[in-house]
Enzyme design. Structure first.
Site, PDB file in Angstrom:
ATOM      1  N   ASP A 216      48.680  30.091  41.353  1.00 45.77           N
ATOM      2  CA  ASP A 216      49.368  31.160  40.620  1.00 45.77           C
ATOM      3  C   ASP A 216      50.782  30.710  40.247  1.00 45.77           C
ATOM      4  OD1 ASP A 216      49.616  33.616  39.404  1.00 45.77           O
ATOM      5  OD2 ASP A 216      50.201  34.676  41.225  1.00 45.77           O
ATOM      6  N   LYS A 219      51.108  27.298  34.706  1.00 46.38           N
ATOM      7  CA  LYS A 219      49.722  27.106  34.279  1.00 46.38           C
ATOM      8  C   LYS A 219      49.427  25.660  33.884  1.00 46.38           C
ATOM      9  CE  LYS A 219      50.170  31.274  35.146  1.00 46.38           C
ATOM     10  NZ  LYS A 219      50.060  31.611  36.578  1.00 46.38           N
ATOM     11  N   ASP A 244      44.681  32.332  39.044  1.00 38.64           N
ATOM     12  CA  ASP A 244      45.095  33.565  38.367  1.00 38.64           C
ATOM     13  C   ASP A 244      45.584  33.262  36.951  1.00 38.64           C
ATOM     14  OD1 ASP A 244      45.693  36.230  37.939  1.00 38.64           O
ATOM     15  OD2 ASP A 244      47.642  36.138  38.933  1.00 38.64           O
ATOM     16  N   ASN A 245      45.591  34.304  36.114  1.00 43.01           N
ATOM     17  CA  ASN A 245      46.147  34.230  34.749  1.00 43.01           C
ATOM     18  C   ASN A 245      45.481  33.160  33.888  1.00 43.01           C
ATOM     19  OD1 ASN A 245      49.145  34.705  36.486  1.00 43.01           O
ATOM     20  ND2 ASN A 245      48.289  36.273  35.160  1.00 43.01           N
ATOM     21  N   GLU A 274      48.347  41.957  35.145  1.00 42.87           N
ATOM     22  CA  GLU A 274      48.905  42.905  36.098  1.00 42.87           C
ATOM     23  C   GLU A 274      49.678  44.052  35.427  1.00 42.87           C
ATOM     24  OE1 GLU A 274      48.703  39.708  36.331  1.00 42.87           O
ATOM     25  OE2 GLU A 274      50.609  38.704  36.694  1.00 42.87           O
TER      26      GLU A 274
END
Length: 289
Positions: A216, A219, A244-245, A274
């Site tokens: 997380d 990226k 995540d993401n 989120e």
């Protein structure tokens, strides 16, 4: 007499120049504030009257990160992590990790957005952690400690969570939030870059391999750090990676790498960014050895 008049005149001219510079500086600052405020107001009007913007990842991140956060920072002279810590100290029960999570969720939903994993994806994170029941966990990207608290509260006694945060100022805040939640005995927070710290995990922390890894952080570091974990022998057969993401802001290179790699078995969990309506999701990958 002439010398005195010249001195007075020179001093007067210097004072005038300084006053003019000060006035000009104040006017420029005021103009900048007015311009930023006007842009924020126009954006707010568009935000409320054009519902499509609420589902656009570009506009959601632009509004929350580059406008709202910067304005709050300027006018409160605090940072977002500092404001989140204050919300936790004001609204959460010390020693109760669930109340800390609830306090952060409430603040981020109703006061100020922040890029925690959030409540919706947090439930997915909870279910994966409970399923794996890991003894050793690595989190890349601590931020304010929200996901570290979510994970640590589910770990069995004697389990270890190592969480890595690059920014020292944010790390200082997350340490306080983790301590406030009362799970500091399970969590080791390490400051530094993931690329530097991953090769040191075995030597510095006595880790043979990790059972669960939560990605997380930046990226563009997902693929290099996954490859580094492989090279350093920190993945065992059955190690679970959860990223995540992967849709917003997005990690296309990671998805391409992990989904086309025979050493992994992957599953995508659709969700939302989120505290928003923007599409996002988590990628769960099991290392097959």
């Amino acid at each position: 007499m002439q010398i005195t008049q010249r001195c007075v005149s020179s001093h007067s001219n210097t004072l005038t120049r300084r006053l003019n510079a000060l006035t000009t500086g104040k006017m420029e600052c005021c103009c900048l504030t007015v311009c930023v405020g006007t842009v924020a107001l126009l954006f707010a009007l568009l935000w409320w009257f054009v519902p499509a913007l609420n589902k656009s990842s570009f506009w959601v991140l632009m509004w929350n990160v580059f406008i709202v956060e910067q304005l709050r920072n300027k006018f409160t002279q605090t940072t977002r992590p500092q404001r989140i810590l204050k919300a936790v100290q004001k609204n959460a029960t010390k020693g109760d990790p669930d109340s800390v999570i609830s306090a952060i969720d409430h603040y981020c939903k109703h006061s100020e957005w922040a890029m925690n994993v959030g409540d919706e994806k947090g439930s997915i994170l909870d279910s994966v952690v409970s399923e794996v029941n890991p003894s050793t966990v690595l989190e890349l990207g601590t931020y304010c400690g929200y996901s570290a608290v979510r994970i640590a509260r589910l770990l069995s006694p004697g389990s270890k969570l190592i969480t890595v945060e690059f920014n020292p100022a944010i790390a200082a805040i997350s340490k306080q939030i983790i301590a406030y939640a009362g799970i500091q005995d399970k969590v080791t927070l390490v400051e530094g870059s993931s690329g530097d710290l991953i090769p040191k995990m075995k030597e510095c922390f006595g880790i043979t391999s990790f059972d669960f890894i939560f990605l997380d952080h930046w990226k563009d570091r997902y693929v290099p750090d996954t490859k580094l974990l492989e090279e350093c022998g920190l993945l065992r057969k059955g190690t679970v990676l959860l990223a995540d993401n992967v849709i917003c802001p997005g990690a296309p290179e990671y998805l391409k790498y992990i989904r086309n790699n025979r050493r992994y078995e992957s599953q995508y969990y659709p969700a939302h960014l989120e505290y928003t309506k923007v599409e996002d999701g988590l990628e769960k990958s099991i290392f097959l050895g």
